[in-house]
Write a protein that holds these residues in place. Structure first.
Motif, PDB file in Angstrom:
ATOM      1  N   LEU A   1      40.747  29.296  49.036  1.00 42.12           N
ATOM      2  CA  LEU A   1      41.353  30.609  48.799  1.00 42.12           C
ATOM      3  C   LEU A   1      41.985  30.691  47.419  1.00 42.12           C
ATOM      4  CD1 LEU A   1      43.030  31.253  52.283  1.00 42.12           C
ATOM      5  CD2 LEU A   1      40.945  32.298  51.376  1.00 42.12           C
ATOM      6  N   GLU A   2      42.593  29.602  46.989  1.00 41.01           N
ATOM      7  CA  GLU A   2      43.198  29.579  45.650  1.00 41.01           C
ATOM      8  C   GLU A   2      42.128  29.702  44.567  1.00 41.01           C
ATOM      9  OE1 GLU A   2      45.387  25.953  45.616  1.00 41.01           O
ATOM     10  OE2 GLU A   2      47.002  26.729  46.903  1.00 41.01           O
ATOM     11  N   GLU A   3      40.982  29.060  44.787  1.00 43.93           N
ATOM     12  CA  GLU A   3      39.882  29.158  43.825  1.00 43.93           C
ATOM     13  C   GLU A   3      39.341  30.586  43.754  1.00 43.93           C
ATOM     14  OE1 GLU A   3      37.003  26.281  45.001  1.00 43.93           O
ATOM     15  OE2 GLU A   3      38.281  24.542  44.518  1.00 43.93           O
ATOM     16  N   LEU A   4      39.206  31.219  44.906  1.00 43.57           N
ATOM     17  CA  LEU A   4      38.737  32.605  44.928  1.00 43.57           C
ATOM     18  C   LEU A   4      39.725  33.528  44.226  1.00 43.57           C
ATOM     19  CD1 LEU A   4      37.301  33.010  48.548  1.00 43.57           C
ATOM     20  CD2 LEU A   4      36.012  32.885  46.408  1.00 43.57           C
ATOM     21  N   GLN A   5      41.016  33.300  44.457  1.00 44.21           N
ATOM     22  CA  GLN A   5      42.052  34.118  43.825  1.00 44.21           C
ATOM     23  C   GLN A   5      42.003  33.956  42.311  1.00 44.21           C
ATOM     24  OE1 GLN A   5      44.282  36.117  45.858  1.00 44.21           O
ATOM     25  NE2 GLN A   5      44.432  37.087  43.852  1.00 44.21           N
ATOM     26  N   ALA A   6      41.765  32.729  41.847  1.00 39.91           N
ATOM     27  CA  ALA A   6      41.677  32.471  40.408  1.00 39.91           C
ATOM     28  C   ALA A   6      40.460  33.180  39.807  1.00 39.91           C
ATOM     29  CB  ALA A   6      41.604  30.961  40.149  1.00 39.91           C
ATOM     30  N   ARG A   7      39.338  33.145  40.505  1.00 41.69           N
ATOM     31  CA  ARG A   7      38.118  33.826  40.031  1.00 41.69           C
ATOM     32  C   ARG A   7      38.316  35.343  39.994  1.00 41.69           C
ATOM     33  NH1 ARG A   7      33.068  32.326  43.346  1.00 41.69           N
ATOM     34  NH2 ARG A   7      32.106  33.614  41.722  1.00 41.69           N
ATOM     35  N   LEU A   8      39.041  35.859  40.976  1.00 42.77           N
ATOM     36  CA  LEU A   8      39.335  37.293  40.996  1.00 42.77           C
ATOM     37  C   LEU A   8      40.198  37.673  39.800  1.00 42.77           C
ATOM     38  CD1 LEU A   8      39.264  40.035  42.514  1.00 42.77           C
ATOM     39  CD2 LEU A   8      41.342  39.292  43.713  1.00 42.77           C
ATOM     40  N   ALA A   9      41.201  36.852  39.521  1.00 40.02           N
ATOM     41  CA  ALA A   9      42.117  37.124  38.401  1.00 40.02           C
ATOM     42  C   ALA A   9      41.385  37.082  37.059  1.00 40.02           C
ATOM     43  CB  ALA A   9      43.267  36.126  38.416  1.00 40.02           C
ATOM     44  N   LYS A  10      40.378  36.223  36.950  1.00 38.14           N
ATOM     45  CA  LYS A  10      39.608  36.101  35.705  1.00 38.14           C
ATOM     46  C   LYS A  10      38.516  37.160  35.577  1.00 38.14           C
ATOM     47  CE  LYS A  10      40.177  31.057  35.391  1.00 38.14           C
ATOM     48  NZ  LYS A  10      39.458  29.751  35.460  1.00 38.14           N
ATOM     49  N   GLY A  11      38.320  37.930  36.624  1.00 41.37           N
ATOM     50  CA  GLY A  11      37.280  38.945  36.586  1.00 41.37           C
ATOM     51  C   GLY A  11      35.903  38.410  36.915  1.00 41.37           C
ATOM     52  N   GLU A  12      35.832  37.157  37.389  1.00 37.46           N
ATOM     53  CA  GLU A  12      34.538  36.569  37.740  1.00 37.46           C
ATOM     54  C   GLU A  12      34.044  37.048  39.115  1.00 37.46           C
ATOM     55  OE1 GLU A  12      35.541  32.320  35.455  1.00 37.46           O
ATOM     56  OE2 GLU A  12      35.172  32.366  37.609  1.00 37.46           O
ATOM     57  N   LEU A  13      34.940  37.690  39.839  1.00 44.02           N
ATOM     58  CA  LEU A  13      34.642  38.129  41.193  1.00 44.02           C
ATOM     59  C   LEU A  13      35.266  39.509  41.407  1.00 44.02           C
ATOM     60  CD1 LEU A  13      33.242  36.784  43.684  1.00 44.02           C
ATOM     61  CD2 LEU A  13      35.514  36.094  44.446  1.00 44.02           C
ATOM     62  N   GLY A  14      34.506  40.424  42.001  1.00 44.43           N
ATOM     63  CA  GLY A  14      35.033  41.755  42.282  1.00 44.43           C
ATOM     64  C   GLY A  14      35.819  41.780  43.581  1.00 44.43           C
ATOM     65  N   GLU A  15      36.483  42.907  43.845  1.00 46.05           N
ATOM     66  CA  GLU A  15      37.309  43.036  45.040  1.00 46.05           C
ATOM     67  C   GLU A  15      36.476  42.877  46.313  1.00 46.05           C
ATOM     68  OE1 GLU A  15      40.448  43.257  45.248  1.00 46.05           O
ATOM     69  OE2 GLU A  15      41.222  43.984  43.343  1.00 46.05           O
ATOM     70  N   ILE A  16      35.316  43.505  46.345  1.00 50.39           N
ATOM     71  CA  ILE A  16      34.479  43.427  47.539  1.00 50.39           C
ATOM     72  C   ILE A  16      33.996  42.001  47.766  1.00 50.39           C
ATOM     73  CG2 ILE A  16      32.385  44.257  48.662  1.00 50.39           C
ATOM     74  CD1 ILE A  16      34.517  46.377  48.389  1.00 50.39           C
ATOM     75  N   GLY A  17      33.519  41.358  46.708  1.00 50.53           N
ATOM     76  CA  GLY A  17      33.053  39.981  46.814  1.00 50.53           C
ATOM     77  C   GLY A  17      34.172  39.036  47.217  1.00 50.53           C
ATOM     78  N   PHE A  18      35.348  39.284  46.671  1.00 53.84           N
ATOM     79  CA  PHE A  18      36.508  38.459  47.023  1.00 53.84           C
ATOM     80  C   PHE A  18      36.797  38.560  48.514  1.00 53.84           C
ATOM     81  CE2 PHE A  18      41.134  38.265  47.770  1.00 53.84           C
ATOM     82  CZ  PHE A  18      41.385  36.967  47.363  1.00 53.84           C
ATOM     83  N   GLY A  19      36.771  39.786  49.033  1.00 51.02           N
ATOM     84  CA  GLY A  19      37.026  39.983  50.458  1.00 51.02           C
ATOM     85  C   GLY A  19      35.977  39.317  51.327  1.00 51.02           C
ATOM     86  N   GLU A  20      34.711  39.459  50.928  1.00 49.19           N
ATOM     87  CA  GLU A  20      33.618  38.861  51.715  1.00 49.19           C
ATOM     88  C   GLU A  20      33.698  37.337  51.702  1.00 49.19           C
ATOM     89  OE1 GLU A  20      30.188  40.497  49.859  1.00 49.19           O
ATOM     90  OE2 GLU A  20      30.253  42.391  51.003  1.00 49.19           O
ATOM     91  N   ASP A  21      33.966  36.765  50.515  1.00 45.92           N
ATOM     92  CA  ASP A  21      34.037  35.305  50.416  1.00 45.92           C
ATOM     93  C   ASP A  21      35.264  34.758  51.152  1.00 45.92           C
ATOM     94  OD1 ASP A  21      31.772  35.427  48.928  1.00 45.92           O
ATOM     95  OD2 ASP A  21      32.693  34.903  47.004  1.00 45.92           O
TER      96      ASP A  21
END
Length: 284
Positions: free
Chosen positions: A157-177
């Motif tokens: 979850l921390e890795e996903l949050q970091a990717r979201l903060a960097k813009g590597e992952l969108g909101e929808i993708g973050f939620g799905e992952d």
């Protein structure tokens, strides 16, 4: 101007563009922070995005603006309870949902069924947390293995949050992952518990109360179930009291009387058998 922004947000919400809708609702709130509908709309949008902390903030704001005793706040209470479940705070979710559920029954509000389901979800999560503690106390090795699984989840979850903060992952993708990670964790825990159950000859085993045994008004295991004309079973004491006061079915809100209730003998036998074989469930 604020209403126009809300209208644009509603249009994007219907199209499934939840991030865009959230932005318009945020702009509407900036223009007019005193309209509870703006917060309610953003709350349901953030529910879609699984932004639980944001949902909690918006739902509480809407409830405050409506007034806690205003029936219009019941929808926001439903959103708040869902957010608290998402934030892994089931006891708080239960308290919010049960109060709103009781108010919805009195007001014959359309949110009754949604709140009923949320109360049960919260109670199940509370019970699951207790069961986790009991199982880990019974078997330290099981506790250690499950702690390792949970640590892996936190790292993921921390890795996903970091990717979201960097813009590597969108909101929808973050939620799905995020959802996928949690589902994998649940499966892993279930597999581990099954292995320990087999190894201990059933001594280390999670206890579960089937949903169909639970009364939809008191949220306890039924002792004398009766069925309404709409086909839903309730414990006699709670449904009789409710129907005498309201004169309607608690879920469909269609007119009915106590004389319309019929005993559910098969369900009563199932409840009695379960309680006979699972004495612990009395305190569920």
């Amino acid at each position: 101007m604020a209403q126009d922004l809300k209208t644009r947000g509603n249009a994007l919400f219907k199209e499934g563009d939840y991030s865009g809708a959230e932005d318009y609702f945020s702009q509407a709130i900036q223009k007019n922070p005193h309209d509870p509908a703006f917060f309610t709309n953003r709350a349901v949008t953030r529910l879609k995005l699984e932004k639980w902390a944001g949902v909690e903030h918006d739902a509480r704001a809407a409830i405050t603006l409506h007034g806690a005793k205003n029936p219009a706040s019941l929808k926001s209470s439903y959103y708040l309870a869902q957010a608290l479940l998402g934030l892994q705070r089931p006891q708080e979710a239960y308290e919010v949902a049960i109060d709103a559920y009781r108010a919805s029954l009195s007001a014959k509000n359309p949110q009754t069924e949604n709140l009923s389901k949320t109360v049960l979800r919260a109670k199940q999560q509370i019970w699951a947390a207790r069961e986790t503690g009991r199982l880990r106390e019974m078997n330290e090795t099981l506790g250690s293995v499950e702690s390792l699984i949970e640590a892996d989840l936190r790292r993921g979850l921390e890795e996903l949050q970091a990717r979201l903060a960097k813009g590597e992952l969108g909101e929808i993708g973050f939620g799905e992952d995020t959802r996928a990670l949690r589902e994998d964790t649940e499966r892993n825990v279930a597999n581990v518990r099954e292995a320990f159950r087999i190894a201990s000859n059933g001594e280390v085993q999670e206890r579960v109360v089937p949903d169909y045994l639970i009364d939809g008004i008191t949220f306890e295991i039924m002792h004398d179930p009766v069925v309404t004309p709409s086909g839903t079973s309730f414990d006699r004491l709670g449904i009789v009291k409710y129907v005498e006061q309201s004169g309607v079915d608690p879920l469909t809100r269609t007119s009915m009387s106590v004389h319309d209730l019929r005993p559910n003998y098969a369900l009563k036998a199932a409840c009695e058998e379960f309680l006979t074989n699972n004495g612990w469930a009395v305190d569920w």
